[in-house]
Write a protein that holds these residues in place. Structure first.
Motif: not given
Length: 485
Positions: A186-191
């Motif tokens: 989940d790249k949004s969560a990573a961000f």
């Protein structure tokens, strides 16, 4: 040197207790007058009794004094570490156990009446130290779990720490979300976790946020935001971002206007701290004389530093400097060595250059087989020089059986990239009928492409072709208008 307990007397200690515990420490009375001067080996029973109003040795024993002293001193150490954002050493654990084991003794003694400050200090110290020790243990456990590929366990431990505000855990958790370790990618969560860590001042996280905005990973692309975060990280000393910001200024974009002076500044800041990519790019600026006087010796020095750290760009350009003798006499052996290192790293330009050296015996023994292999490796990456050279070698049967169709295929691929050598050689093949039926119109087409790129060789070849009878019969037009295909 200040004693650990002296910390309680400073303003930071008073503020901490005033705001955090709603307790006001009265200087020179509770702690400064008591604990800071307390040395149980030197503290006489009479002095203790005079200060506290009850005897120590006769009623409670010297051991109680020691325990109380250790309690308050340990609590002071804990709060000092908390305020300075340090972690307690793992050995502090034993202190907590010792204190807790004797809590019943202390609670029954009149020393517990040393004051509410003493009790609160102990309780706060015990709780905070336990939290810090657990945090240190959790981070260590998380790293161990990750190393054992127990990603779910590592993810859970890091989640707990990250929620508690641990910047390192927030960065690691962001990476796990990004790559999908222990959770669904989940790249949004990573961000979001990178942003939380960045806001605490982590320069690594600030750089990650900038890259996310630049690439659109986990957030909508926003070059202005990328530059903003890059600047913050660069000012905080993140070397890779200093180099990247320098590259932005060197190239220029819609947010950062081209400014090679600023590019030089950021390259130099990173290079002075040993960042190899910045050393290579700074060396290139000295080589080209961009914003600074041209200095080939400085260029070679910087390129060497970067090349030794496996920066391929530096290895290739250093090889050219040695091959061409830009600083001192040419050194073909060193040139071949550096080309070889870059070629082994997969660089197509180095493979082509080293292939040429083996093909021509330039500083190395002639080795057509090795040259052919290097050209093939380079051509597979689309290198036009290697594609053209392979076309010529197959046309002439140089180191390989002659094969005109294969030669034409290589030459067409190179020509599609605008390679003039390939266009002239295709013109020659069709003009002279080398393995194919002569075709003056096709020959003129390829010559014209090279003429439009300023080739005098192609211009002369086309002039000769236009005199041929077949050319006149075909009514071909040798004017090479820009619209010619």
């Amino acid at each position: 040197m200040l004693h650990q307990s002296d910390f309680i007397c400073n303003s930071q200690g008073r503020i901490f207790l005033q705001l955090g515990l709603k307790i006001i420490i009265e200087p020179q009375q509770v702690i400064c007058g008591g604990l800071a001067n307390l040395r149980y080996r030197e503290y006489s029973p009479s002095a203790w009794e005079e200060h506290h109003g009850f005897p120590s040795r006769e009623v409670y024993g010297q051991n109680i004094v020691r325990q109380k002293y250790r309690l308050l001193r340990f609590s002071a150490l804990v709060i000092n570490r908390v305020l300075s954002k340090e972690r307690l050493p793992m050995g502090a654990n034993s202190g907590v156990i010792d204190m807790a084991a004797n809590l019943d003794v202390l609670s029954q003694s009149k020393l517990w009446a040393f004051g509410s400050v003493g009790r609160v200090l102990f309780i706060v110290g015990l709780l905070l130290s336990s939290t810090l020790i657990v945090s240190a243990d959790d981070m260590s456990d998380a790293k161990d779990a990750f190393g054992r590929h127990e990603y779910v366990r590592a993810f859970n431990l890091l989640s707990h720490l990250a929620e508690d505000g641990d910047a390192e855990a927030q960065i690691q958790l962001g990476a796990m979300y990004y790559h999908g370790f222990g959770t669904i990618a989940d790249k949004s969560a990573a961000f979001r976790w990178y942003v939380r860590a960045a806001e605490t001042g982590s320069r690594f996280a600030q750089a990650a946020v900038g890259r996310a905005y630049q690439t659109g990973n986990g957030v909508a692309p926003d070059l202005a935001q990328a530059v903003k975060w890059y600047r913050v990280a660069a000012e905080n000393g993140e070397l890779s971002v200093q180099r990247e910001l320098g590259q932005m200024y060197y190239d220029g974009n819609s947010v950062v206007p081209q400014d090679k002076s600023k590019a030089f500044y950021w390259y130099k800041r990173a290079a002075d701290q040993g960042e190899p990519g910045a050393q290579a790019l700074l060396g290139w600026m000295y080589h080209q004389g961009e914003t600074v006087p041209k200095d080939l010796r400085m260029a070679m020095e910087l390129l060497t530093l970067a090349a030794e750290k496996q920066v391929v760009f530096a290895q290739v350009n250093l090889a050219y400097m040695y091959r061409d003798g830009e600083v001192g006499a040419p050194d073909k052996k060193l040139a071949a060595d550096w080309f070889n290192r870059a070629a082994q790293a997969g660089d197509a330009i180095a493979q082509a250059a080293l292939g040429s050296m083996y093909r021509e015996g330039d500083g190395v023994p002639i080795d057509s087989a090795r040259a052919l292999n290097l050209f093939r490796l380079s051509a597979e990456q689309g290198n036009a020089f290697s594609l053209t050279t392979l076309g010529v070698m197959y046309r002439d049967g140089e180191g390989v059986p002659m094969n005109i169709p294969v030669a034409i295929d290589f030459l067409r691929k190179a020509s599609s990239q605008g390679d003039v050598r390939a266009q002239i050689n295709l013109g020659n093949i069709y003009a002279h009928g080398e393995g194919v039926k002569p075709d003056v119109v096709e020959a003129a087409k390829w010559y014209c492409k090279a003429v439009l790129k300023g080739s005098f060789v192609a211009k002369n070849a086309l002039a000769q072709l236009s005199k041929a009878e077949a050319f006149k019969e075909a009514k071909a037009t040798p004017d090479c208008a820009p619209s010619a295909n």
